[in-house]
Design an enzyme around this catalytic site. Structure first.
Site, PDB file in Angstrom:
ATOM      1  N   ARG A   1       0.864  -1.322   0.208  1.00  0.00           N
ATOM      2  CA  ARG A   1       0.028   0.018  -0.211  1.00  0.00           C
ATOM      3  C   ARG A   1       1.285   0.995   0.071  1.00  0.00           C
ATOM      4  O   ARG A   1       2.138   1.278   0.152  1.00  0.00           O
ATOM      5  CB  ARG A   1      -1.157  -0.336   1.104  1.00  0.00           C
ATOM      6  N   GLY A   2      -0.112   2.359   0.100  1.00  0.00           N
ATOM      7  CA  GLY A   2       1.036   3.726   0.365  1.00  0.00           C
ATOM      8  C   GLY A   2       2.016   3.959  -0.657  1.00  0.00           C
ATOM      9  O   GLY A   2       2.038   3.586  -1.613  1.00  0.00           O
TER      10      GLY A   2
ATOM     11  N   ASP B   1       8.418 -10.232   6.782  1.00  0.00           N
ATOM     12  CA  ASP B   1       9.070  -9.030   7.672  1.00  0.00           C
ATOM     13  C   ASP B   1      10.249  -9.014   7.921  1.00  0.00           C
ATOM     14  O   ASP B   1      11.064  -9.919   7.806  1.00  0.00           O
ATOM     15  CB  ASP B   1       8.470  -9.805   9.385  1.00  0.00           C
TER      16      ASP B   1
ATOM     17  N   ASN C   1      11.793   0.433   1.510  1.00  0.00           N
ATOM     18  CA  ASN C   1      10.610   1.120   2.462  1.00  0.00           C
ATOM     19  C   ASN C   1       9.595   0.916   3.309  1.00  0.00           C
ATOM     20  O   ASN C   1       9.015   1.650   3.832  1.00  0.00           O
ATOM     21  CB  ASN C   1       9.168   1.513   0.643  1.00  0.00           C
TER      22      ASN C   1
ATOM     23  N   SER D   1      13.176  10.214   6.179  1.00  0.00           N
ATOM     24  CA  SER D   1      11.807  10.931   6.911  1.00  0.00           C
ATOM     25  C   SER D   1      12.809  12.062   7.223  1.00  0.00           C
ATOM     26  O   SER D   1      13.464  12.495   7.811  1.00  0.00           O
ATOM     27  CB  SER D   1      11.294   9.740   7.880  1.00  0.00           C
TER      28      SER D   1
ATOM     29  N   TYR E   1      10.452   7.348  16.270  1.00  0.00           N
ATOM     30  CA  TYR E   1      10.238   7.062  14.427  1.00  0.00           C
ATOM     31  C   TYR E   1      11.464   7.773  14.562  1.00  0.00           C
ATOM     32  O   TYR E   1      12.391   7.880  13.499  1.00  0.00           O
ATOM     33  CB  TYR E   1       9.232   8.177  14.171  1.00  0.00           C
TER      34      TYR E   1
ATOM     35  N   LYS F   1      14.553   6.935  12.008  1.00  0.00           N
ATOM     36  CA  LYS F   1      15.384   7.454  10.649  1.00  0.00           C
ATOM     37  C   LYS F   1      16.745   8.431  10.522  1.00  0.00           C
ATOM     38  O   LYS F   1      17.296   8.202   9.456  1.00  0.00           O
ATOM     39  CB  LYS F   1      13.686   8.300  10.122  1.00  0.00           C
TER      40      LYS F   1
ATOM     41  N   VAL G   1       2.718  12.176   3.542  1.00  0.00           N
ATOM     42  CA  VAL G   1       2.552  11.903   2.145  1.00  0.00           C
ATOM     43  C   VAL G   1       1.013  10.994   2.723  1.00  0.00           C
ATOM     44  O   VAL G   1       0.508  10.565   4.083  1.00  0.00           O
ATOM     45  CB  VAL G   1       2.832  10.669   1.631  1.00  0.00           C
TER      46      VAL G   1
ATOM     47  N   THR H   1      -0.982   8.624   3.606  1.00  0.00           N
ATOM     48  CA  THR H   1      -1.459   7.093   3.243  1.00  0.00           C
ATOM     49  C   THR H   1      -2.039   6.260   4.903  1.00  0.00           C
ATOM     50  O   THR H   1      -1.850   7.231   5.810  1.00  0.00           O
ATOM     51  CB  THR H   1      -0.022   6.538   3.350  1.00  0.00           C
TER      52      THR H   1
HETATM   53  N1  LIG Z   1       3.556   8.660   4.661  1.00  0.00           N
HETATM   54  C1  LIG Z   1       3.787   9.315   5.072  1.00  0.00           C
HETATM   55  O1  LIG Z   1       3.609  10.957   5.280  1.00  0.00           O
HETATM   56  C2  LIG Z   1       5.904   9.623   4.885  1.00  0.00           C
HETATM   57  C3  LIG Z   1       6.882  10.861   5.677  1.00  0.00           C
HETATM   58  C4  LIG Z   1       7.686  10.415   5.551  1.00  0.00           C
HETATM   59  C5  LIG Z   1       8.799   9.245   5.787  1.00  0.00           C
HETATM   60  N2  LIG Z   1       7.990   8.011   5.568  1.00  0.00           N
HETATM   61  C6  LIG Z   1       8.373   6.339   5.469  1.00  0.00           C
HETATM   62  O2  LIG Z   1       7.966   5.629   3.564  1.00  0.00           O
HETATM   63  C7  LIG Z   1       7.323   4.895   3.893  1.00  0.00           C
HETATM   64  C8  LIG Z   1       6.037   3.760   4.006  1.00  0.00           C
HETATM   65  O3  LIG Z   1       4.983   4.428   4.181  1.00  0.00           O
HETATM   66  P1  LIG Z   1       3.960   4.213   4.339  1.00  0.00           P
HETATM   67  O4  LIG Z   1       3.602   6.141   4.097  1.00  0.00           O
HETATM   68  O5  LIG Z   1       3.236   4.108   2.309  1.00  0.00           O
HETATM   69  O6  LIG Z   1       2.866   3.520   4.872  1.00  0.00           O
HETATM   70  P2  LIG Z   1       1.942   2.757   4.886  1.00  0.00           P
HETATM   71  O7  LIG Z   1       0.583   2.510   4.348  1.00  0.00           O
HETATM   72  O8  LIG Z   1       1.587   2.158   6.837  1.00  0.00           O
HETATM   73  O9  LIG Z   1       2.735   1.617   4.752  1.00  0.00           O
HETATM   74  C9  LIG Z   1       3.857   0.298   4.858  1.00  0.00           C
HETATM   75  C10 LIG Z   1       4.573  -0.548   4.008  1.00  0.00           C
HETATM   76  O10 LIG Z   1       5.215  -1.172   4.856  1.00  0.00           O
HETATM   77  C11 LIG Z   1       5.017  -2.426   5.473  1.00  0.00           C
HETATM   78  N3  LIG Z   1       4.993  -2.987   6.288  1.00  0.00           N
HETATM   79  C12 LIG Z   1       5.341  -2.629   7.922  1.00  0.00           C
HETATM   80  N4  LIG Z   1       5.515  -3.123   8.569  1.00  0.00           N
HETATM   81  C13 LIG Z   1       6.448  -4.223   8.234  1.00  0.00           C
HETATM   82  C14 LIG Z   1       7.471  -5.199   8.132  1.00  0.00           C
HETATM   83  N5  LIG Z   1       7.914  -5.433   9.703  1.00  0.00           N
HETATM   84  N6  LIG Z   1       7.521  -5.855   7.417  1.00  0.00           N
HETATM   85  C15 LIG Z   1       7.250  -6.026   6.428  1.00  0.00           C
HETATM   86  N7  LIG Z   1       6.583  -4.645   5.374  1.00  0.00           N
HETATM   87  C16 LIG Z   1       6.238  -3.939   6.790  1.00  0.00           C
HETATM   88  C17 LIG Z   1       3.383  -2.357   5.049  1.00  0.00           C
HETATM   89  O11 LIG Z   1       2.846  -3.835   4.862  1.00  0.00           O
HETATM   90  P3  LIG Z   1       2.595  -4.741   5.946  1.00  0.00           P
HETATM   91  O12 LIG Z   1       1.826  -4.262   7.679  1.00  0.00           O
HETATM   92  O13 LIG Z   1       1.529  -6.079   5.862  1.00  0.00           O
HETATM   93  O14 LIG Z   1       3.488  -5.245   6.797  1.00  0.00           O
HETATM   94  C18 LIG Z   1       3.279  -1.638   4.295  1.00  0.00           C
HETATM   95  O15 LIG Z   1       3.454  -2.167   3.120  1.00  0.00           O
HETATM   96  C19 LIG Z   1       8.445   3.777   5.683  1.00  0.00           C
HETATM   97  O16 LIG Z   1       9.474   4.164   5.952  1.00  0.00           O
HETATM   98  C20 LIG Z   1       7.931   5.899   6.874  1.00  0.00           C
HETATM   99  O17 LIG Z   1       8.437   6.202   7.586  1.00  0.00           O
HETATM  100  C21 LIG Z   1       6.274   8.301   5.069  1.00  0.00           C
END
Ligand SMILES: NC(=O)c1ccc[n+]([C@@H]2O[C@H](COP(=O)([O-])OP(=O)(O)OC[C@H]3O[C@@H](n4cnc5c(N)ncnc54)[C@H](OP(=O)(O)O)[C@@H]3O)[C@@H](O)[C@H]2O)c1
Length: 244
Positions: free
Chosen positions: A20-21, A67, A94, A147, A160, A164, A193, A195
């Protein structure tokens, strides 16, 4: 879609957190550019859905439940990429979690450790398991999803932000270790973003900030995947609108 002539034709990309995301958006874009993509996460239904979207638009993808907290699972993930697609060229580390945003005094120690374990040690597991396969190809790319929280000093964000910030140091050191192998290691900071991660915390952002859709992160992820083997490494690329 043109698998034969796209900018990533012939490449194999492994993307953690691709269910996702941001990870899903990058998986779809890389596949659209011709890469075979391995979509990994813990939730089988979500990565199957990402793969179905790729296949429906004529691309090549496979799903692999893993995982990032398990090194053995990461070894199996990359072996799957080799067995199913012939090798590994691009790794997008990611997968990440937001954790429980609490002040240190109020933190659940297990959740604090879990946040570090997923975001930092999980990224290490991913890179460690990928390196032999990237070296076998003679070149490659590792993208760590960073991040802007690593610049910030917000109460409640210790786990968090620390995960990062340490991920950025891992980026720099690993880049120096791998540059002679033509493997670049860079950090992508997406900024906020929309998500599941951001919905979970009901977060608010500075009014001047660019709050994105996952697809808005794609051009930077594409840029990093398509640089020449002698291209940038040990760098941070941010889509944020603030200094620091
Ligand atoms: N959204 C933002 O605003 C933002 C901003 C800065 C950085 N980021 C970074 O961008 C990345 C993606 O975030 P997102 O916003 O797209 O979040 P998200 O929609 O919650 O997606 C996170 C993904 O990571 C997977 N995941 C989580 N824990 C895991 C584990 N232990 N092993 C394998 N997969 C795992 C989740 O799937 P499962 O739970 O099914 O494993 C999901 O597919 C992250 O590293 C986040 O810190 C996001």
């Amino acid at each position: 879609m043109n698998n034969q002539t796209g900018t990533l034709a012939g490449k194999v990309a492994v993307i953690t957190g691709a269910g996702r995301g941001i990870g899903r958006a990058i998986a779809l874009a890389y596949a659209h550019a011709g890469a075979a993509v391995v979509c990994s996460a813990r939730s089988r239904n979500e990565i199957d859905e990402t793969v179905a979207l790729v296949v429906a638009s004529g691309g090549t993808a496979s799903a692999w439940v893993a995982d990032v907290g398990s090194h053995a699972a990461m070894l199996a993930l990359f072996q799957h990429a080799v067995d199913a697609h012939g090798g590994v060229d691009i790794v997008v580390a990611n997968a990440g979690v937001w954790g429980q945003p609490r002040k240190v005094a109020d933190s659940d120690p297990a959740n604090w450790a879990e946040t570090i374990h997923t975001n930092l040690i999980g990224a290490f597991h991913t890179a460690h398991a990928a390196i032999p396969h990237l070296r076998a190809r003679g070149a490659g790319k590792i993208l760590f999803m960073g991040s802007g929280a690593r610049h910030a000093t917000d109460p409640g964000m210790s786990a968090y932000s620390a995960s990062k910030l340490a991920l950025w140091k891992l980026t720099q050191v690993l880049a120096m270790e791998l540059h002679e192998h033509h493997i670049s290691v860079n950090e992508l900071i997406p900024g906020p973003v929309k998500t599941a991660m951001t919905d979970f915390g009901r977060r608010t952002f500075a009014p001047s900030e660019w709050v994105k859709e996952p697809d808005d992160v794609v051009p930077m992820a594409m840029f990093l995947a398509t640089q020449p083997d002698i291209g940038p490494t040990a760098q941070s690329y941010s889509l944020m609108r603030r200094a620091g």
